[in-house]
Design a protein around this motif. Structure first.
Motif, PDB file in Angstrom:
ATOM      1  N   VAL A 254       0.836  -1.210   0.000  1.00  0.00           N
ATOM      2  CA  VAL A 254       0.000   0.000   0.000  1.00  0.00           C
ATOM      3  C   VAL A 254       0.868   1.255   0.000  1.00  0.00           C
ATOM      4  N   GLU A 255       1.937   1.273   0.786  1.00  0.00           N
ATOM      5  CA  GLU A 255       2.796   2.442   0.913  1.00  0.00           C
ATOM      6  C   GLU A 255       3.663   2.692  -0.317  1.00  0.00           C
ATOM      7  N   ASN A 256       3.794   1.683  -1.174  1.00  0.00           N
ATOM      8  CA  ASN A 256       4.687   1.805  -2.339  1.00  0.00           C
ATOM      9  C   ASN A 256       3.974   1.358  -3.613  1.00  0.00           C
ATOM     10  N   PRO A 257       2.998   2.111  -4.064  1.00  0.00           N
ATOM     11  CA  PRO A 257       2.210   1.720  -5.234  1.00  0.00           C
ATOM     12  C   PRO A 257       3.014   1.718  -6.537  1.00  0.00           C
ATOM     13  N   ASN A 258       4.196   2.354  -6.530  1.00  0.00           N
ATOM     14  CA  ASN A 258       5.031   2.381  -7.735  1.00  0.00           C
ATOM     15  C   ASN A 258       6.043   1.240  -7.760  1.00  0.00           C
ATOM     16  N   ILE A 259       5.941   0.340  -6.784  1.00  0.00           N
ATOM     17  CA  ILE A 259       6.833  -0.813  -6.689  1.00  0.00           C
ATOM     18  C   ILE A 259       6.054  -2.092  -6.972  1.00  0.00           C
ATOM     19  N   LEU A 260       6.658  -3.012  -7.715  1.00  0.00           N
ATOM     20  CA  LEU A 260       6.050  -4.310  -7.989  1.00  0.00           C
ATOM     21  C   LEU A 260       6.583  -5.330  -6.979  1.00  0.00           C
ATOM     22  N   PHE A 261       5.670  -6.019  -6.311  1.00  0.00           N
ATOM     23  CA  PHE A 261       6.037  -7.056  -5.344  1.00  0.00           C
ATOM     24  C   PHE A 261       5.652  -8.414  -5.918  1.00  0.00           C
ATOM     25  N   VAL A 262       6.630  -9.293  -6.067  1.00  0.00           N
ATOM     26  CA  VAL A 262       6.411 -10.560  -6.768  1.00  0.00           C
ATOM     27  C   VAL A 262       6.743 -11.740  -5.856  1.00  0.00           C
ATOM     28  N   PHE A 263       5.852 -12.723  -5.824  1.00  0.00           N
ATOM     29  CA  PHE A 263       6.056 -13.950  -5.050  1.00  0.00           C
ATOM     30  C   PHE A 263       6.059 -15.141  -6.001  1.00  0.00           C
ATOM     31  N   VAL A 264       7.139 -15.900  -5.946  1.00  0.00           N
ATOM     32  CA  VAL A 264       7.300 -17.071  -6.811  1.00  0.00           C
ATOM     33  C   VAL A 264       7.357 -18.307  -5.929  1.00  0.00           C
ATOM     34  N   GLY A 265       6.391 -19.196  -6.084  1.00  0.00           N
ATOM     35  CA  GLY A 265       6.368 -20.414  -5.279  1.00  0.00           C
ATOM     36  C   GLY A 265       4.953 -20.931  -5.124  1.00  0.00           C
ATOM     37  N   PRO A 266       4.816 -22.188  -4.699  1.00  0.00           N
ATOM     38  CA  PRO A 266       3.487 -22.793  -4.544  1.00  0.00           C
ATOM     39  C   PRO A 266       2.802 -22.365  -3.260  1.00  0.00           C
ATOM     40  N   HIS A 267       1.471 -22.314  -3.285  1.00  0.00           N
ATOM     41  CA  HIS A 267       0.703 -22.096  -2.067  1.00  0.00           C
ATOM     42  C   HIS A 267       0.600 -23.432  -1.336  1.00  0.00           C
ATOM     43  N   LEU A 268       0.990 -23.457  -0.070  1.00  0.00           N
ATOM     44  CA  LEU A 268       0.975 -24.696   0.709  1.00  0.00           C
ATOM     45  C   LEU A 268      -0.458 -25.099   1.038  1.00  0.00           C
ATOM     46  N   SER A 269      -0.848 -26.297   0.624  1.00  0.00           N
ATOM     47  CA  SER A 269      -2.224 -26.744   0.856  1.00  0.00           C
ATOM     48  C   SER A 269      -2.501 -26.953   2.342  1.00  0.00           C
ATOM     49  N   GLY A 270      -1.494 -27.426   3.101  1.00  0.00           N
ATOM     50  CA  GLY A 270      -1.700 -27.687   4.517  1.00  0.00           C
ATOM     51  C   GLY A 270      -1.556 -26.460   5.393  1.00  0.00           C
ATOM     52  N   GLN A 271      -0.999 -25.378   4.854  1.00  0.00           N
ATOM     53  CA  GLN A 271      -0.809 -24.146   5.629  1.00  0.00           C
ATOM     54  C   GLN A 271      -1.242 -22.950   4.784  1.00  0.00           C
ATOM     55  N   ARG A 272      -2.407 -23.025   4.228  1.00  0.00           N
ATOM     56  CA  ARG A 272      -2.868 -21.956   3.345  1.00  0.00           C
ATOM     57  C   ARG A 272      -2.976 -20.634   4.093  1.00  0.00           C
ATOM     58  N   ASN A 273      -2.371 -19.633   3.508  1.00  0.00           N
ATOM     59  CA  ASN A 273      -2.441 -18.291   4.074  1.00  0.00           C
ATOM     60  C   ASN A 273      -3.538 -17.537   3.312  1.00  0.00           C
ATOM     61  N   LYS A 274      -4.747 -17.719   3.766  1.00  0.00           N
ATOM     62  CA  LYS A 274      -5.892 -17.159   3.044  1.00  0.00           C
ATOM     63  C   LYS A 274      -5.876 -15.632   3.031  1.00  0.00           C
ATOM     64  N   LYS A 275      -5.363 -15.035   4.106  1.00  0.00           N
ATOM     65  CA  LYS A 275      -5.290 -13.571   4.158  1.00  0.00           C
ATOM     66  C   LYS A 275      -4.303 -13.041   3.129  1.00  0.00           C
ATOM     67  N   LEU A 276      -3.238 -13.800   2.897  1.00  0.00           N
ATOM     68  CA  LEU A 276      -2.280 -13.413   1.859  1.00  0.00           C
ATOM     69  C   LEU A 276      -2.886 -13.596   0.472  1.00  0.00           C
ATOM     70  N   GLU A 277      -3.593 -14.688   0.278  1.00  0.00           N
ATOM     71  CA  GLU A 277      -4.208 -14.948  -1.027  1.00  0.00           C
ATOM     72  C   GLU A 277      -5.185 -13.839  -1.412  1.00  0.00           C
ATOM     73  N   ILE A 278      -5.889 -13.294  -0.442  1.00  0.00           N
ATOM     74  CA  ILE A 278      -6.824 -12.191  -0.705  1.00  0.00           C
ATOM     75  C   ILE A 278      -6.071 -10.967  -1.214  1.00  0.00           C
ATOM     76  N   LEU A 279      -4.864 -10.747  -0.682  1.00  0.00           N
ATOM     77  CA  LEU A 279      -4.082  -9.580  -1.097  1.00  0.00           C
ATOM     78  C   LEU A 279      -3.718  -9.629  -2.577  1.00  0.00           C
ATOM     79  N   PHE A 280      -3.443 -10.828  -3.094  1.00  0.00           N
ATOM     80  CA  PHE A 280      -3.090 -10.955  -4.506  1.00  0.00           C
ATOM     81  C   PHE A 280      -4.256 -10.525  -5.409  1.00  0.00           C
ATOM     82  N   GLU A 281      -5.443 -10.722  -4.928  1.00  0.00           N
ATOM     83  CA  GLU A 281      -6.621 -10.314  -5.694  1.00  0.00           C
ATOM     84  C   GLU A 281      -6.929  -8.828  -5.517  1.00  0.00           C
TER      85      GLU A 281
END
Length: 401
Positions: A254-281
């Protein structure tokens, strides 16, 4: 020439399905580089419910992954499969103990030179197999990777079983290692053993190779497209689970709208971070590219301006040996991390802070290229990390005889 029986936690089917060079296979490559040619691969017991097929992977021929893949294809392999067993549901991973007993029956039918055999494993549930092989004359090397007795992804029953299996594994092993000081201390307090600390490592970046995977090409093209729209990109490579601090991530996004933040890797099925997944949307400058084979990690890291480890401190930490940090250091790019276990080893090179304002300040400084260059530390490389193993196996100069 010594022979190797290889009993990995992430078995060859995991390797062929993910394409990821985990700790086990890096150590296998070390064995290969030091004269071991004859390898017997023993896979995890499986049922028809969790059975995996071996996939052909089009690794670049110059990659470490290809060398390991080729060795697997050329070697003898054993696996035990059964139909549905009640133990799979009541004991989960603990049922592997029973499965590995069936592997012993398969090994008995083979003509093996046990006295000239080294057994490597980081799977404590195979301890009965260690006893059988040790009694036949083999040398047992047990590697405690992470700590399944405390790992949040395991049930309490599995954790208790893992703790018992660790005790048995350390009792029978001729040599043992672990991947952090925290685990070494745990072993001393619980098993009266002091394993050599062999942290995770990386191989030096020597060869640039062409991309032979069309899916990777598409992801890199997508990353190039987004990179052109932003002033700077921050990258993260690793599994996306509950250890990621979604509050910190949302704040810097939010504080850096001119910066691209990229995450490369699988979402863990047993430890799903649903709050993080919402952020991607929710945010346009936050991008998830999914999983990639480890052979291409540096292709992606090279696309980022700076690298980050926005992990929660305390919660969901495990072991204190962040492999991604060593992968990052291999690129000589600016790095920021929260104060998780293990990062202080390189506090003179990277920025460490749990304070959101420090993260935003770090981003601002890198917008004007205000960071100092550094050389990749020699200590991150496998030949350095595995010095205790090399000494034990007397491989320093002439390999196995």
């Amino acid at each position: 020439m010594k022979k190797l029986i290889f009993i990995p936690y992430q078995d060859i089917f995991d390797f062929s399905n993910t394409g990821i060079l985990t700790r086990e296979y890096s150590i296998l490559k070390f064995f290969m580089d030091n004269g071991i040619e004859d390898v017997l691969f023993i896979s995890k017991p499986r049922t028809i419910l969790d059975k995996k097929n071996f996939k052909d992977i089009n690794f670049p021929k110059e990659s470490i992954e290809y060398a390991v893949y080729k060795k697997i294809m050329q070697s003898k392999k054993i696996r035990y499969e059964t139909a549905i067993t009640l133990s799979l549901f009541t004991k989960k991973r603990s049922w592997w103990i029973e499965g590995y007993e069936q592997v012993i029956e398969k090994i008995k039918k083979m003509d093996l030179d046990y006295k000239n055999t080294i057994v490597y494993s980081n799977n404590p549930f195979s301890y009965k197999l260690f006893y059988f092989l040790k009694n036949k004359g083999a040398t047992i090397y047990f590697d405690m990777m992470d700590n399944l007795a405390l790992h949040p992804s395991l049930s309490k029953q599995e954790q208790e079983s893992a703790n018992y299996c660790y005790r048995e594994s350390f009792t029978i092993s001729d040599f043992c290692t672990c991947n952090s000081q925290a685990i070494s201390k745990y072993c001393e307090e619980n098993f009266s053993r002091h394993p050599a600390v062999v942290k995770n490592g990386v191989f030096p970046i020597k060869t640039k190779f062409d991309i032979v995977d069309n899916n990777i090409k598409e992801k890199l093209d997508k990353l190039d497209y987004f990179n052109e729209k932003y002033k700077l990109s921050m990258g993260y490579i690793g599994k996306l689970g509950l250890r990621l601090d979604h509050e910190l991530i949302e704040n810097i996004v939010v504080e850096n709208p001119n910066i691209l933040f990229v995450f490369v890797g699988p979402h863990l099925s047993g430890q799903r971070n649903k709050k993080l997944e919402i952020l991607f949307e929710k945010y346009e400058n936050l991008l998830s590219l999914g999983s990639i084979p480890s052979a291409y990690i540096n292709h992606f890291l090279n696309k980022f301006s700076v690298l980050m480890i926005p992990h929660s401190v305390g919660s969901y930490e495990n072991g204190g040996d962040p492999l991604k940090l060593y992968q990052y250091l291999n690129t000589q790019k600016p790095i920021i991390s929260t104060g998780i276990e293990g990062v202080n080893e390189f506090e003179n090179i990277i920025t460490i802070s749990n304070d959101i304002s420090d993260w935003n300040r770090f981003i601002a400084e890198n917008l004007v290229n205000n960071t100092k260059p550094y050389n990749s530390p020699e200590s991150i490389y496998w030949h350095h990390r595995l010095a205790p193993v090399s000494k034990f196996l007397k491989m320093e100069e002439k390999g196995f005889e």
